[in-house]
Design an enzyme around this catalytic site. Structure first.
Site: not given
Ligand SMILES: *Cc1c(COP(=O)(O)O)cnc(C)c1O
Length: 343
Positions: A82, A184, A220
Site C-alpha cells: 500500500r 494513505k 468511510e
Molecule cells: C489507515 C486508514 C484506515 C485503516 O486502515 P488499516 O490498514 O486497517 O489500519 C482506513 N481509512 C483511512 C482513510 C486510513 O487512512
C-alpha cells in the site's frame, strides 16, 4: 532485553519519542542504504516539497507481544504494498517493499525495550513515512525524498471496553472520485480536520462520509472503513469504492468472517438508505481493530442499531474476538499473517 519501566496500560495514543529511528534518502535517482539514528529532528529547506505542496505519504502498524512471547507485526506485507501504491500516486519514488519490511524490523529491534508485554493492551505503534525534501516552488514532484520510520508505545485503544459510538453523516467530502482517497496521504487527513472538529463540537465521535459525486453511497470515516452485519447475522457487508482507503483490518475481517465464522461476505457499493436495515455497524482500522457504532445521525434523523449503545453487537464481538485472537496468538492464524521479529 529489559523492558522499559512504563505503566503500559495507562499510556494514551500519543507521541512519545524512543531512542532509535530509521532514515533513508533518495538523491540522484536512487535510495541510499539508510541508517538508524537517535536524532528525532529533521532539518530541511524552507521550500521543501512536503512543506509547500504536501507531497507525503505514510503507513501505520503495530508491533506487540503474543501469548507465547513472540514479537510480531500483523501483515506488514500489505502495508509495504500500500505504501508503494501511495507513493506512486503522488509521483514519489517507491521505497522497495523488502526494504520497507527490513526497516520496520530494524526499528522494532532497536526499540525492543518499548515493545509492550502480552496482556498489557498496549502496543508499539510503527509509523513509516516519506516526503519530498528538496526545494519545489514551481508545482512539480520533488527531486529528493526522505523515508523514515519511528515507533511510539501506545496504550489500549479502549480503556475499560469498547463502547458503541455515535457518528453523523457529514456535509463535507473526504475524497473526490478519481482523486486520492484510496492512498494513505497526509493531504486526505488535512482536509478531514474541519469535519472532525465540527463533529466533535456537535457531540459526535466520527463522521460518515458519503460518495462525493452523488451523496448516495457510504464511503468511510476519516480513518476507518465500515463493516455492516445483516439482520439474520449471516452476512458481512462492506462498502466498495475507488476512493476508499483499503484497510488491512477490513480486508482481514472479510477473511475471518468467511473462513473462521462461516459467514457470507459482500464487498459492494452500499447505499446510505440501506444502512437502517442492518443489525450491527463497526469501524475498522489498525488502532482500535473494530469500534462499534451504535447510532448514526443524518441531519436529525437517527438510525439506532439493534445492538444498542451499551456493548458491541454479537457478530461484531465474534469478529473482534477472532481477529484479536489471531493477532495475539490464541487463535491459529492464516499462513503469513503474523510476521515475527527476532532479536
Ligand atoms: C489507515 C486508514 C484506515 C485503516 O486502515 P488499516 O490498514 O486497517 O489500519 C482506513 N481509512 C483511512 C482513510 C486510513 O487512512
Amino acid at each position: 532485553m529489559e523492558k522499559k519501566n512504563i505503566d503500559w496500560s495507562s499510556l494514551d495514543f500519543g507521541y512519545r519519542p524512543t531512542e532509535a529511528r530509521y532514515v533513508a534518502n533518495y538523491k540522484n535517482g536512487a535510495w541510499d542504504e539508510g541508517e538508524m539514528t537517535d536524532n528525532s529532528m529533521i532539518t530541511m529547506s524552507e521550500c521543501a516539497g512536503v512543506l509547500q505542496y504536501a507531497q507525503t505519504v505514510f503507513e501505520g502498524m503495530k508491533a506487540y507481544t503474543t501469548v507465547d512471547g513472540r514479537t510480531v507485526v500483523f501483515r506488514p506485507d500489505l502495508n509495504a504494498k500500500r505504501f508503494e501504491d501511495s507513493a506512486k500516486t503522488l509521483e514519489m519514488p517507491p521505497f522497495p517493499q523488502d526494504r520497507f519490511i527490513k526497516s520496520i524490523e530494524d526499528v522494532v529491534r532497536a526499540n525492543w525495550a518499548y515493545v509492550p508485554p502480552y496482556g498489557s493492551g498496549a502496543t508499539l505503534y510503527i509509523r513509516p513515512y516519506m516526503f519530498g525534501i528538496s526545494p519545489v516552488i514551481g508545482v512539480k514532484p520533488a527531486e529528493e525524498y526522505q523515508y523514515r520510520v519511528f515507533v511510539t508505545p501506545v496504550g489500549p485503544y479502549f480503556k475499560g471496553g469498547a463502547k458503541p459510538i455515535t457518528i453523523r453523516v457529514c456535509d463535507y467530502d473526504r475524497a473526490a472520485p478519481h482523486g486520492t482517497g484510496m492512498i494513505k496521504a497526509g493531504l486526505n487527513y488535512a482536509m478531514s480536520l474541519r469535519a472532525i472538529v465540527s463533529a466533535h463540537k456537535e457531540g459526535y465521535d466520527e463522521n460518515m462520509f458519503l460518495d462525493a459525486a452523488t451523496r448516495t453511497y457510504v464511503e468511510e470515516t476519516g480513518g476507518a472503513n465500515f463493516i455492516f452485519i445483516t439482520k439474520d447475522g449471516s452476512t458481512l457487508v462492506t462498502p466498495k469504492s475507488d476512493s476508499i482507503l483499503p484497510s488491512v483490518t477490513r480486508r482481514s475481517l472479510m477473511v475471518v468472517a468467511e473462513k473462521y465464522l462461516g459467514m457470507k461476505v459482500e464487498h459492494r457499493k452500499v447505499r446510505f438508505d440501506e444502512v437502517k436495515d442492518f443489525a450491527e455497524c463497526g469501524l475498522c482500522g489498525t488502532a482500535a481493530v473494530i469500534s462499534p457504532v451504535g447510532r448514526i445521525v443524518d441531519h436529525g434523523k437517527e438510525i439506532n442499531f439493534p445492538s444498542g449503545m451499551e456493548k458491541m453487537g454479537p457478530v461484531i464481538q465474534k469478529l473482534y474476538d477472532t481477529l484479536t485472537g489471531i493477532q495475539m496468538g490464541t487463535v491459529e492464524p492464516p499462513e503469513g499473517w503474523l510476521h515475527e521479529i527476532k532479536m
